[in-house]
Design a protein around this motif. Structure first.
Motif, mmCIF file in Angstrom:
data_model
loop_
_atom_site.group_PDB
_atom_site.id
_atom_site.type_symbol
_atom_site.label_atom_id
_atom_site.label_comp_id
_atom_site.label_asym_id
_atom_site.label_seq_id
_atom_site.Cartn_x
_atom_site.Cartn_y
_atom_site.Cartn_z
ATOM 1 N N TYR A 9 -52.636 30.636 44.233
ATOM 2 C CA TYR A 9 -52.905 31.523 43.111
ATOM 3 C C TYR A 9 -53.842 30.794 42.157
ATOM 4 O O TYR A 9 -53.566 29.680 41.737
ATOM 5 N N ASP A 11 -55.100 31.560 39.032
ATOM 6 C CA ASP A 11 -55.135 31.849 37.605
ATOM 7 C C ASP A 11 -54.522 30.668 36.845
ATOM 8 O O ASP A 11 -53.993 29.738 37.428
ATOM 9 N N LYS A 44 -56.347 37.261 42.964
ATOM 10 C CA LYS A 44 -56.641 35.913 42.464
ATOM 11 C C LYS A 44 -56.116 34.807 43.371
ATOM 12 O O LYS A 44 -55.666 33.774 42.917
#
Length: 71
Positions: A9, A11, A44
Motif C-alpha cells: 500500500y 499511501d 494505491k
C-alpha cells in the motif's frame, strides 16, 4: 506491530509504519508486522516493495469483517 496498511500500500499510512519499523533494530527491537493481505487494499498498491521491507518479518492475515464496523 499491528497495522492495517503496510506496503505494497503506497499511501502515507503504509509508508509511516514502514519507516517506523526501519529504525527499531537500531534500538534493539526486531519488528514483526501483522497486516492484512494486499488484495484488501483496493487502490494505491504498488508492484515493487520499498527496500526497507526486505528484512522485516511480515505476517499477512485474512480480513475479517466486524458487524457494524466500516472499513
Amino acid at each position: 506491530m499491528a497495522a492495517y496498511y503496510f506496503p505494497p500500500y503506497a499511501d502515507v499510512s503504509g509508508i509511516r509504519v514502514t519507516k517506523f519499523c526501519k529504525y527499531l533494530p537500531l534500538h534493539g527491537w526486531q519488528p514483526m508486522v501483522l497486516t492484512v493481505d494486499p488484495r484488501y487494499y483496493g487502490t494505491k498498491v504498488v508492484e515493487r516493495l520499498p527496500p526497507e521491507v526486505a528484512g522485516m518479518r511480515v505476517r499477512r492475515l485474512p480480513f475479517v469483517a466486524v458487524p457494524g464496523a466500516t472499513v
